[in-house]
Write a protein that holds these residues in place. Structure first.
Motif: not given
Length: 74
Positions: A48-60, A62-69
């Motif tokens: 669960l901890f590993a999945a949460l870390e992966q989710a955080v990485d994904t959200v970060v 995507r947010a960076a990608d959205e900011q670039i756009r």
């Protein structure tokens, strides 16, 4: 291991926290050091901890990608 994480492992416990850890270690028949080591390694291997870390990485990411756009369209 990240230095900040290593420092967190050496953070002093309050007296109540120390008593709680001692009771928990005694309940499973381990020394405090063995108990803490097992708990830390168990938490690090928790899926669960590993999945949460992966989710955080994904959200970060995507947010960076959205900011670039948004920056690109200005």
């Amino acid at each position: 291991m990240d230095l900040a994480q290593a420092q967190a492992l050496s953070t002093p416990l309050t007296a109540a926290e120390h008593d709680q850890v001692q009771r928990a270690a005694a309940a499973v028949g381990q020394s405090v050091e063995e108990f803490v080591r097992a708990v830390v390694l168990g938490a690090a291997a928790d899926p669960l901890f590993a999945a949460l870390e992966q989710a955080v990485d994904t959200v970060v990411a995507r947010a960076a990608d959205e900011q670039i756009r948004h920056d690109y369209t200005r």
